[in-house]
Scaffold this active site. Sequence first.
Site, PDB file in Angstrom:
ATOM      1  N   GLN A   1       0.844  -1.201   0.000  1.00 10.34           N
ATOM      2  CA  GLN A   1       0.000   0.000   0.000  1.00 10.34           C
ATOM      3  C   GLN A   1       0.884   1.258   0.000  1.00 10.34           C
ATOM      4  O   GLN A   1       0.574   2.241  -0.666  1.00 10.34           O
ATOM      5  CB  GLN A   1      -0.927  -0.010   1.230  1.00 10.34           C
ATOM      6  CG  GLN A   1      -1.981   1.086   1.220  1.00 10.34           C
ATOM      7  CD  GLN A   1      -3.072   0.881   0.164  1.00 10.34           C
ATOM      8  OE1 GLN A   1      -3.291  -0.228  -0.319  1.00 10.34           O
ATOM      9  NE2 GLN A   1      -3.766   1.942  -0.188  1.00 10.34           N
TER      10      GLN A   1
ATOM     11  N   ALA B   1      -6.022   4.767   0.076  1.00  7.46           N
ATOM     12  CA  ALA B   1      -5.798   4.815   1.520  1.00  7.46           C
ATOM     13  C   ALA B   1      -4.309   4.984   1.799  1.00  7.46           C
ATOM     14  O   ALA B   1      -3.464   4.409   1.102  1.00  7.46           O
ATOM     15  CB  ALA B   1      -6.298   3.525   2.156  1.00  7.46           C
TER      16      ALA B   1
ATOM     17  N   SER C   1      -5.636   0.972   4.786  1.00  7.86           N
ATOM     18  CA  SER C   1      -6.389   0.402   3.667  1.00  7.86           C
ATOM     19  C   SER C   1      -7.163  -0.846   4.074  1.00  7.86           C
ATOM     20  O   SER C   1      -6.643  -1.727   4.758  1.00  7.86           O
ATOM     21  CB  SER C   1      -5.451   0.035   2.520  1.00  7.86           C
ATOM     22  OG  SER C   1      -6.205  -0.566   1.482  1.00  7.86           O
TER      23      SER C   1
ATOM     24  N   ASP D   1     -10.989  -5.965  -5.572  1.00  9.12           N
ATOM     25  CA  ASP D   1     -11.360  -5.069  -6.676  1.00  9.12           C
ATOM     26  C   ASP D   1     -11.578  -5.950  -7.893  1.00  9.12           C
ATOM     27  O   ASP D   1     -10.702  -6.753  -8.237  1.00  9.12           O
ATOM     28  CB  ASP D   1     -10.226  -4.086  -6.992  1.00  9.12           C
ATOM     29  CG  ASP D   1      -9.969  -3.088  -5.879  1.00  9.12           C
ATOM     30  OD1 ASP D   1     -10.868  -2.893  -5.040  1.00  9.12           O
ATOM     31  OD2 ASP D   1      -8.872  -2.500  -5.865  1.00  9.12           O
TER      32      ASP D   1
ATOM     33  N   GLU E   1     -16.325   3.860  -5.709  1.00  8.18           N
ATOM     34  CA  GLU E   1     -15.558   2.763  -6.327  1.00  8.18           C
ATOM     35  C   GLU E   1     -16.509   1.611  -6.630  1.00  8.18           C
ATOM     36  O   GLU E   1     -16.720   0.734  -5.781  1.00  8.18           O
ATOM     37  CB  GLU E   1     -14.453   2.271  -5.380  1.00  8.18           C
ATOM     38  CG  GLU E   1     -13.345   3.276  -5.174  1.00  8.18           C
ATOM     39  CD  GLU E   1     -12.093   2.673  -4.527  1.00  8.18           C
ATOM     40  OE1 GLU E   1     -12.058   1.444  -4.272  1.00  8.18           O
ATOM     41  OE2 GLU E   1     -11.157   3.455  -4.267  1.00  8.18           O
TER      42      GLU E   1
ATOM     43  N   HIS F   1     -15.055  -2.108  -5.886  1.00  3.34           N
ATOM     44  CA  HIS F   1     -14.482  -2.571  -4.606  1.00  3.34           C
ATOM     45  C   HIS F   1     -15.574  -3.209  -3.724  1.00  3.34           C
ATOM     46  O   HIS F   1     -16.498  -2.520  -3.286  1.00  3.34           O
ATOM     47  CB  HIS F   1     -13.832  -1.376  -3.904  1.00  3.34           C
ATOM     48  CG  HIS F   1     -13.206  -1.680  -2.578  1.00  3.34           C
ATOM     49  ND1 HIS F   1     -11.859  -1.497  -2.305  1.00  3.34           N
ATOM     50  CD2 HIS F   1     -13.732  -2.141  -1.425  1.00  3.34           C
ATOM     51  CE1 HIS F   1     -11.596  -1.830  -1.064  1.00  3.34           C
ATOM     52  NE2 HIS F   1     -12.730  -2.224  -0.500  1.00  3.34           N
TER      53      HIS F   1
HETATM   54  N1  DAL Z   1      -8.861   2.549  -2.921  1.00  2.00           N
HETATM   55  C1  DAL Z   1      -9.046   2.155  -1.548  1.00  2.00           C
HETATM   56  C2  DAL Z   1      -9.726   3.259  -0.786  1.00  2.00           C
HETATM   57  C3  DAL Z   1      -7.737   1.781  -0.897  1.00  2.00           C
HETATM   58  O1  DAL Z   1      -6.698   2.283  -1.330  1.00  2.00           O
HETATM   59  O2  DAL Z   1      -7.757   1.013   0.038  1.00  2.00           O
HETATM   60 ZN    ZN Z   2     -10.179  -1.714  -3.545  1.00  4.28          ZN
END
Ligand code: DAL
Ligand code: ZN
Length: 292
Positions: free
Chosen positions: A144, A198, A203, A212, A261, A264
């Site tokens: 992330q 996030a 996240s 996703d 989104e 998601h």
């Molecule tokens: N796109 C979602 C919010 C994330 O990055 O977890």
């Molecule tokens: Zn996602």
Amino acid sequence: MLFLKKNVRCFVALLAVLLCLGGCIHLGPKETTTDPITTQPPLEDVKAEHYYKDATYAYVTDVDEGVLMTGLSKTYLLLANKSCVLGADYEPQELVTLPAKWTTYSMKLEARAADALTEMLEEMAAAGIRDTYVTSAYRSYKRQQELFEGYREKEMQGFSTEAYDFLGYEYIYNQYLVNGKKGLNATDAERVVLSYSAAPGTSEHQTGLCVDFITAEMAGILDVRFEQSDVFAWLKENAYKFGFVLRYPKGKETTTGYSYEPWHYRFVGREAATDIYCANLTLEEYLGAVEQ
Ligand code: DAL
Ligand code: ZN
């Protein structure tokens, strides 16, 4: 200190809702205040039929009810958002690799969520929708962080659609374009990125409980075109029957903290997913953890 305070608040909110739900949830048929659910497959095709409150779940594949029901388990109602921070060390208890036929590259998901996802994708395929892939599932803190930093750099090198949506044309024109600047400054770049990604440690993907989706037609680019797909139409009507909910709905951006989104989906178990779907809630609203 602030971190501790926030986590205690998240935990207390979750506990309060669970105690409240404990008093009013009855598993079994015909016993609730929510509207009956009508989106069912043709009777002659039904192989499995289960019940929860006023919901009748009919499936055309032999789904295993056991993997879909979690009984409002705290494990599957884990909240991760801008206020409820997971931190760098959080890792799901049991991660499994998703079957390659459903994914765009090798990825992992929490074991129970993975089983429910497989049941859902089999049912979707049986309904004639075969163009579905998972393009992101569990993401570690480090992954992330890489993504977040990549997005921030991209926003500093130009003016994305997301930047125009979030900051507005006038702001970008007055702050940047009139001065001949070619990208956002670090502060604005981070503000924009936080509207769609996030920060590391916050996240939901780090919980291992969400995915996703993408279609082959989208050629690797995940955006709101997903909303036009058959996959989205099917998920919208059926995901709750497998314990999944649309996590960042349109019109609920201030509650979730993120832009819409359509791709998601989050596993919460079939009971919570049905409650959330019937009452048109976000997970934050369901858990009573919305900050006033
Ligand atoms: N796109 C979602 C919010 C994330 O990055 O977890
Ligand atoms: Zn996602």
